[in-house]
Motif scaffolding. Sequence first.
Motif, short mmCIF file in Angstrom:
data_model
loop_
_atom_site.label_atom_id
_atom_site.label_comp_id
_atom_site.label_asym_id
_atom_site.label_seq_id
_atom_site.Cartn_x
_atom_site.Cartn_y
_atom_site.Cartn_z
N MET A 185 0.92 -0.96 -0.13
CA MET A 185 -0.02 0.21 0.03
C MET A 185 0.79 1.39 -0.02
SD MET A 185 -2.90 1.34 -0.09
CE MET A 185 -4.04 -0.17 0.45
N VAL A 186 0.59 2.09 -0.83
CA VAL A 186 1.52 3.50 -1.13
C VAL A 186 0.90 4.41 -0.03
CG1 VAL A 186 2.04 5.17 -2.52
CG2 VAL A 186 1.60 3.07 -3.55
N VAL A 187 1.86 5.04 0.50
CA VAL A 187 1.51 6.02 1.56
C VAL A 187 2.04 7.36 1.26
CG1 VAL A 187 2.00 6.78 3.95
CG2 VAL A 187 1.75 4.43 3.32
N ILE A 188 1.38 8.41 1.09
CA ILE A 188 1.82 9.76 0.74
C ILE A 188 2.33 10.63 2.20
CG2 ILE A 188 1.02 11.97 0.00
CD1 ILE A 188 -1.33 10.55 -1.46
N LYS A 189 3.64 10.79 1.93
CA LYS A 189 4.37 11.21 3.08
C LYS A 189 4.13 12.82 3.54
CE LYS A 189 6.98 7.51 3.43
NZ LYS A 189 6.99 6.54 4.50
N SER A 190 3.85 13.44 2.62
CA SER A 190 3.73 14.96 2.78
C SER A 190 2.31 15.24 3.46
CB SER A 190 3.93 15.94 1.52
OG SER A 190 3.45 17.21 1.84
N SER A 191 2.15 15.56 4.73
CA SER A 191 0.78 16.04 5.41
C SER A 191 0.24 16.96 4.48
CB SER A 191 1.19 16.48 6.64
OG SER A 191 1.91 17.54 6.76
N GLY A 192 0.85 18.11 4.04
CA GLY A 192 0.43 19.13 3.15
C GLY A 192 -0.33 18.74 2.04
N LEU A 193 0.42 17.78 1.22
CA LEU A 193 -0.09 17.03 0.15
C LEU A 193 -1.37 16.40 0.28
CD1 LEU A 193 0.05 16.67 -3.18
CD2 LEU A 193 1.63 14.89 -2.52
N ARG A 194 -1.47 15.62 1.64
CA ARG A 194 -2.40 14.63 1.99
C ARG A 194 -3.64 15.79 1.94
NH1 ARG A 194 0.96 12.24 5.40
NH2 ARG A 194 -0.01 13.08 7.22
N LYS A 195 -3.57 16.78 2.74
CA LYS A 195 -4.65 17.72 3.08
C LYS A 195 -5.30 18.31 1.61
CE LYS A 195 -3.08 18.96 7.74
NZ LYS A 195 -2.47 20.10 8.66
N ALA A 196 -4.43 18.72 0.96
CA ALA A 196 -4.75 19.37 -0.41
C ALA A 196 -5.32 18.17 -1.29
CB ALA A 196 -3.40 19.90 -0.97
N LEU A 197 -5.19 17.20 -1.15
CA LEU A 197 -5.75 16.03 -2.15
C LEU A 197 -7.12 15.74 -1.36
CD1 LEU A 197 -2.77 13.67 -2.72
CD2 LEU A 197 -4.07 15.12 -4.47
N ARG A 198 -7.22 15.75 -0.24
CA ARG A 198 -8.59 15.46 0.44
C ARG A 198 -9.54 16.55 0.20
NH1 ARG A 198 -6.18 13.57 6.39
NH2 ARG A 198 -8.68 13.28 6.95
N ILE A 199 -9.23 17.64 -0.07
CA ILE A 199 -10.12 18.90 -0.45
C ILE A 199 -10.32 18.91 -1.83
CG2 ILE A 199 -10.40 21.43 -0.57
CD1 ILE A 199 -8.83 21.47 1.96
N ILE A 200 -9.30 18.86 -2.77
CA ILE A 200 -9.26 19.16 -4.27
C ILE A 200 -9.92 18.01 -4.75
CG2 ILE A 200 -7.82 19.24 -6.18
CD1 ILE A 200 -5.70 20.59 -4.75
N ILE A 201 -9.62 16.62 -4.36
CA ILE A 201 -10.18 15.45 -5.14
C ILE A 201 -11.67 15.62 -5.09
CG2 ILE A 201 -10.42 12.88 -5.30
CD1 ILE A 201 -7.30 12.84 -4.58
N PRO A 202 -12.52 15.34 -3.94
CA PRO A 202 -13.80 15.24 -3.85
C PRO A 202 -14.66 16.49 -4.32
CG PRO A 202 -12.91 15.49 -1.66
CD PRO A 202 -11.60 15.55 -2.56
N PHE A 203 -13.65 17.65 -4.07
CA PHE A 203 -15.02 18.98 -4.10
C PHE A 203 -14.57 19.82 -5.41
CE2 PHE A 203 -14.63 18.24 0.60
CZ PHE A 203 -16.13 18.25 0.83
N ALA A 204 -13.48 19.35 -6.26
CA ALA A 204 -13.13 20.11 -7.31
C ALA A 204 -13.08 19.20 -8.37
CB ALA A 204 -12.04 20.89 -7.02
N ALA A 205 -12.09 18.47 -8.25
CA ALA A 205 -11.42 17.39 -9.55
C ALA A 205 -12.54 16.46 -9.83
CB ALA A 205 -10.12 16.47 -9.02
N ILE A 206 -13.15 15.64 -9.07
CA ILE A 206 -14.21 14.61 -9.59
C ILE A 206 -15.44 15.42 -9.99
CG2 ILE A 206 -15.69 12.92 -8.70
CD1 ILE A 206 -13.40 11.73 -7.12
N PRO A 207 -16.10 16.46 -9.11
CA PRO A 207 -17.25 17.02 -9.77
C PRO A 207 -16.66 17.58 -11.31
CG PRO A 207 -17.18 17.72 -7.67
CD PRO A 207 -15.73 17.01 -8.14
N ALA A 208 -15.64 18.24 -11.36
CA ALA A 208 -15.32 18.91 -12.58
C ALA A 208 -15.20 17.64 -13.81
CB ALA A 208 -13.88 19.53 -12.67
N LEU A 209 -14.65 16.59 -13.53
CA LEU A 209 -14.48 15.38 -14.46
C LEU A 209 -15.71 14.96 -14.88
CD1 LEU A 209 -12.37 13.55 -15.83
CD2 LEU A 209 -12.45 11.99 -13.75
#
Length: 228
Positions: free
Chosen positions: A1-25
Amino acid sequence: MVVIKSSGLRKALRIIIPFAAIPALVLLGVYAFEDKFYAYISLVITILAIILFISGFEQRKIGTRRMVLVVVLTVMSVIGRFFPIIKPVTALTIIAGMYLGSEAGFLVGAMSAVISNFFWGQGPWTPFQMFAWGMIGLLAGLFSGILRRNRIVLYIAGAFSGVLFSMIMDIWTVLWYNNGFDLNLYLTAISTAVPMTLVYAVSNVIFLIVLAGPIGKKLDRIKTVYGI
């Protein structure tokens, strides 16, 4: 299982993916591509949902154990779509979000849609179903504290989730029928769908009454034993 090390990147992904990237897609799939591209859209949403899930944990061992629970709940949800008329998909997605976190809830919801549609039929509606159920799971995770403490609030949330799912799918209905969004047509679609929406809402409450307690206790026990 891959782990994302950067906490800042994790927080950004948890906002961008569900609230921006997927709806736009999802919307891009309607306006920019031919119908046959829905398969590629569904695939990309699946990948994004997995990335979102991965962003929710820091340790590989814990992430792998949580994934096993996600798989189990997803399988139960897929099987549940074979129930006649009322189906436990939304309830199981809510339970996943409540007890395993927002990212797990989104993944269970999205994967339940795309996997079960291999039996029920894939189509341009699949990305909308993935997004609708995924967001229900994510919201259940965000409000897990009050949902776990207060059963009445949980049942209200279950009923609301039925309405939310129907309203999101009615967007697809209007876009498919009108080849573009029209508010009046959307309101008509919502009013026409009221009987089915009520079925969604009531069935969600019934399944949460039956399943939330037993499954929740088992998930809490597993999380305690295995340190998830």
